[in-house]
Design a protein around this motif. Sequence first.
Motif, short mmCIF file in Angstrom:
data_model
loop_
_atom_site.label_atom_id
_atom_site.label_comp_id
_atom_site.label_asym_id
_atom_site.label_seq_id
_atom_site.Cartn_x
_atom_site.Cartn_y
_atom_site.Cartn_z
N MET A 227 0.84 -1.21 0.00
CA MET A 227 0.00 0.00 0.00
C MET A 227 0.87 1.25 0.00
SD MET A 227 -3.03 -0.73 2.69
CE MET A 227 -4.16 -2.08 2.48
N ARG A 228 0.30 2.34 -0.47
CA ARG A 228 0.97 3.65 -0.37
C ARG A 228 0.10 4.61 0.43
NH1 ARG A 228 4.67 4.52 -4.99
NH2 ARG A 228 6.26 2.96 -4.51
N CYS A 229 -0.98 5.10 -0.23
CA CYS A 229 -1.75 6.19 0.40
C CYS A 229 -2.64 5.69 1.54
CB CYS A 229 -2.59 6.91 -0.65
SG CYS A 229 -3.94 5.91 -1.31
N GLY A 230 -3.19 4.50 1.40
CA GLY A 230 -4.08 3.94 2.43
C GLY A 230 -5.49 4.49 2.38
N GLY A 232 -7.41 5.05 -0.79
CA GLY A 232 -8.12 4.90 -2.06
C GLY A 232 -7.77 5.92 -3.13
N LYS A 233 -6.55 6.47 -3.10
CA LYS A 233 -6.16 7.48 -4.10
C LYS A 233 -5.12 6.96 -5.10
CE LYS A 233 -8.11 11.18 -2.02
NZ LYS A 233 -9.45 11.50 -2.47
N CYS A 234 -4.11 6.22 -4.63
CA CYS A 234 -2.96 5.93 -5.50
C CYS A 234 -3.14 4.69 -6.37
CB CYS A 234 -1.70 5.79 -4.65
SG CYS A 234 -1.64 4.26 -3.68
N GLY A 235 -4.00 3.78 -5.99
CA GLY A 235 -4.25 2.57 -6.77
C GLY A 235 -3.25 1.44 -6.55
N HIS A 236 -2.27 1.63 -5.65
CA HIS A 236 -1.25 0.60 -5.45
C HIS A 236 -1.79 -0.73 -4.93
CE1 HIS A 236 2.18 3.17 -6.18
NE2 HIS A 236 2.91 2.07 -6.08
N CYS A 237 -2.88 -0.68 -4.19
CA CYS A 237 -3.36 -1.88 -3.50
C CYS A 237 -4.45 -2.60 -4.27
CB CYS A 237 -3.92 -1.46 -2.15
SG CYS A 237 -5.36 -0.40 -2.33
N TYR A 243 -10.31 -1.60 -4.01
CA TYR A 243 -9.20 -1.01 -3.27
C TYR A 243 -9.08 -1.77 -1.95
CZ TYR A 243 -9.48 3.05 -6.38
OH TYR A 243 -9.48 3.86 -7.47
N CYS A 245 -7.23 -1.07 0.51
CA CYS A 245 -7.13 -0.13 1.63
C CYS A 245 -8.48 0.44 2.04
CB CYS A 245 -6.16 1.00 1.30
SG CYS A 245 -6.72 2.08 -0.02
#
Length: 261
Positions: A227-230, A232-237, A243, A245
């Motif tokens: 995860m990055r932002c945690g 729901g913004k960055c899409g990493h997860c 999402y 996160c």
Amino acid sequence: MNPYKPRYTSITRIERLAPGIKLYRLAYKSKHKPGQFVEVFLPHYGEAPMSICSYSREYIELCVRCVGNLTRALHALHIDDKIGVRGPYGAGYPVEEFKGKHLYLIGGGTGVAPLRSVILYAERHPKDFPSINIFLGFRTPRDVLFKGDIERWQTKFRVFLSVDRPTKSWRHSRGVITTLLEKQTLINKNSVAMVCGPPIMIKFVIKTLNQAGFDDEQIYVSMERLMRCGIGKCGHCMINELYVCKDGPVFRYDTIKGRSE
Ligand SMILES: Cc1cc2nc3c(=O)[nH]c(=O)nc-3n(C[C@H](O)[C@H](O)[C@H](O)COP(=O)(O)OP(=O)(O)OC[C@H]3O[C@@H](n4cnc5c(N)ncnc54)[C@H](O)[C@@H]3O)c2cc1C
Ligand code: FES
């Protein structure tokens, strides 16, 4: 307000739980649900998601395994040092919907951390659940987490423990957690099961639960993804359109079953 800005919070308690794993209590007041997580930040070391393993409005507790830069730096901290925290985030377990149901909590290794928050919730609401059944698996007796809690839970709930490599003095089961489950009569009617641990463990536990008559709608799994932002913004997860996160990290199994990553 900047959603990425952490709130600096003092450590009020540190306990060594097992080799490489410490419990931190932080004076972070929040109204959180069992199964939610926070983003933990240390300047120069970065940020990482950590499950809240407590259930209190006055503080949060985190069970931190030392694996890399940030967690190594966290392990070097002392009482009264400050940590940046933001959250709580994620969907958590819908514990109000579980009212009146038998609870099955099945955890392996540090996967026990988010389940502890549910068990502490259940201890506060003893009349809500007809039975609470806890199955915990670890590598060795030294790796057993939350030993003090487990002793207390054994006096009021059904608790089953297993380790892969027992010592001579180990009085509980030996082997993988599915063996532990198969030895017990599982009530599938009016029950929910929560499973958290390594992906391979989750896979085999779900198979065992299905064989015992649990439908996928009765099973909740907690997912760990990078995860990055945690928030729901960055899409990493993301897993497909979900999402982890925001929609998770706790998912009812039928909602994520068969999704490719
Ligand atoms: C929702 C959620 C809850 C979590 N709860 C906890 C918790 O309660 N306690 C805890 O100790 N850790 C938890 N984690 C994992 C923790 O966030 C990561 O291990 C984090 O990367 C540690 O940071 P680091 O800088 O110390 O290690 P890093 O330098 O980032 O990573 C060390 C190693 O771990 C691997 N890694 C990092 N994150 C993950 C991941 N999510 N899954 C698999 N491998 C990974 C890296 O690839 C690398 O090999 C959680 C993760 C998620 C997504
Ligand atoms: S971690 Fe950024 S969208 Fe989930």
